[in-house]
Design a protein around this motif. Structure first.
Motif, PDB file in Angstrom:
ATOM      1  N   ARG A   1       5.248   5.972  -0.109  1.00  0.00           N
ATOM      2  CA  ARG A   1       5.931   6.031  -1.916  1.00  0.00           C
ATOM      3  C   ARG A   1       5.521   4.532  -2.246  1.00  0.00           C
ATOM      4  NH1 ARG A   1      11.985   6.266  -0.509  1.00  0.00           N
ATOM      5  NH2 ARG A   1      11.178   8.352   1.338  1.00  0.00           N
ATOM      6  N   ALA A   2       5.200   3.367  -1.459  1.00  0.00           N
ATOM      7  CA  ALA A   2       4.922   1.653  -1.494  1.00  0.00           C
ATOM      8  C   ALA A   2       3.745   1.637  -1.822  1.00  0.00           C
ATOM      9  CB  ALA A   2       4.888   0.884   0.002  1.00  0.00           C
ATOM     10  N   LEU A   3       2.862   2.541  -1.598  1.00  0.00           N
ATOM     11  CA  LEU A   3       1.194   2.422  -2.174  1.00  0.00           C
ATOM     12  C   LEU A   3       1.165   3.009  -3.520  1.00  0.00           C
ATOM     13  CD1 LEU A   3      -0.855   4.345   1.242  1.00  0.00           C
ATOM     14  CD2 LEU A   3       0.233   2.292   0.959  1.00  0.00           C
ATOM     15  N   SER A   4      -0.137   2.366  -4.157  1.00  0.00           N
ATOM     16  CA  SER A   4       0.061   2.494  -5.441  1.00  0.00           C
ATOM     17  C   SER A   4      -1.361   3.145  -5.258  1.00  0.00           C
ATOM     18  CB  SER A   4      -1.143   1.254  -5.694  1.00  0.00           C
ATOM     19  OG  SER A   4      -1.977   1.689  -5.398  1.00  0.00           O
ATOM     20  N   ALA A   5      -1.793   4.257  -6.879  1.00  0.00           N
ATOM     21  CA  ALA A   5      -2.264   5.546  -7.104  1.00  0.00           C
ATOM     22  C   ALA A   5      -3.850   5.294  -6.196  1.00  0.00           C
ATOM     23  CB  ALA A   5      -2.141   5.707  -8.062  1.00  0.00           C
ATOM     24  N   GLU A   6      -3.828   3.533  -6.518  1.00  0.00           N
ATOM     25  CA  GLU A   6      -5.474   2.908  -6.167  1.00  0.00           C
ATOM     26  C   GLU A   6      -5.932   3.107  -5.071  1.00  0.00           C
ATOM     27  OE1 GLU A   6      -8.250  -1.160  -5.606  1.00  0.00           O
ATOM     28  OE2 GLU A   6      -6.884  -0.376  -7.669  1.00  0.00           O
ATOM     29  N   ASP A   7      -4.290   2.583  -4.149  1.00  0.00           N
ATOM     30  CA  ASP A   7      -4.617   2.605  -2.571  1.00  0.00           C
ATOM     31  C   ASP A   7      -4.466   4.081  -1.608  1.00  0.00           C
ATOM     32  OD1 ASP A   7      -3.808  -0.112  -2.153  1.00  0.00           O
ATOM     33  OD2 ASP A   7      -2.065   0.017  -2.576  1.00  0.00           O
TER      34      ASP A   7
ATOM     35  N   LEU B   1      -6.004  -5.853   0.703  1.00  0.00           N
ATOM     36  CA  LEU B   1      -5.854  -5.357  -0.760  1.00  0.00           C
ATOM     37  C   LEU B   1      -4.497  -6.422  -1.426  1.00  0.00           C
ATOM     38  CD1 LEU B   1      -6.740  -1.664  -0.844  1.00  0.00           C
ATOM     39  CD2 LEU B   1      -7.444  -3.199  -1.534  1.00  0.00           C
ATOM     40  N   LEU B   2      -3.693  -6.298  -0.158  1.00  0.00           N
ATOM     41  CA  LEU B   2      -2.430  -6.953  -0.511  1.00  0.00           C
ATOM     42  C   LEU B   2      -3.086  -8.478  -1.070  1.00  0.00           C
ATOM     43  CD1 LEU B   2      -0.186  -5.709   1.825  1.00  0.00           C
ATOM     44  CD2 LEU B   2       0.103  -5.084  -0.672  1.00  0.00           C
ATOM     45  N   ARG B   3      -2.959  -8.860  -0.909  1.00  0.00           N
ATOM     46  CA  ARG B   3      -4.034 -10.484  -0.458  1.00  0.00           C
ATOM     47  C   ARG B   3      -4.592 -10.894  -1.776  1.00  0.00           C
ATOM     48  NH1 ARG B   3      -6.858 -12.911   4.185  1.00  0.00           N
ATOM     49  NH2 ARG B   3      -4.210 -12.953   5.275  1.00  0.00           N
TER      50      ARG B   3
END
Length: 130
Positions: free
Chosen positions: A10-16, A117-119
């Motif tokens: 749920r925490a991941l974006s579509a790109e992730d 990616l988060l950074r």
């Protein structure tokens, strides 16, 4: 899946999600063939070749055991067959642990990718806020 996997999903974006789906878990055959690549590939090749040679030696020793007419010769061939079979099994176990180690390294690289990616997104958000 357990609750932790659901929370991560749920925490991941579509790109992730797309990126992780692209770099998904390979099947058994690609994982096994991965033992023969990379800087430690020669170790996998050496282990595989020696395991094959040991198994061929086991088959020969077992055949000699089976066809032996003398009890002492049968015992000698039996000991040789047992040792070669144990070596072959040990090499298979060694290669299995390397597959598992490679899986763990792959998961660590995924975590590193997510952190990067988060950074990157945090840096982009900071630049956009200025």
């Amino acid at each position: 899946m357990d609750k932790t996997d659901d929370l991560i999903e749920r925490a991941l974006s579509a790109e992730d999600r797309a990126l992780l789906a692209h770099h998904g878990e390979p099947g058994y055959i690609p994982q096994a063939l991965g033992l023969f690549r990379g800087p430690q590939g020669w170790v996998g090749v050496l282990a595989y070749v020696t395991a094959l040679a040991a198994f061929a030696g086991f088959a020969f020793a077992f055949w000699q055991l089976w066809t032996a007419h003398d009890m002492l010769a049968a015992v000698k061939w039996g000991v040789v067959a047992l040792l070669l079979f144990q070596y072959s099994a040990m090499m298979k176990t060694f290669m299995g642990t390397r597959v598992e180690a490679n899986r763990m390294l792959r998961e660590l690289k995924r975590v590193e990718l997510q952190v990067a990616l988060l950074r990157e997104s945090a840096a982009t958000d900071r630049n956009a806020a200025r």
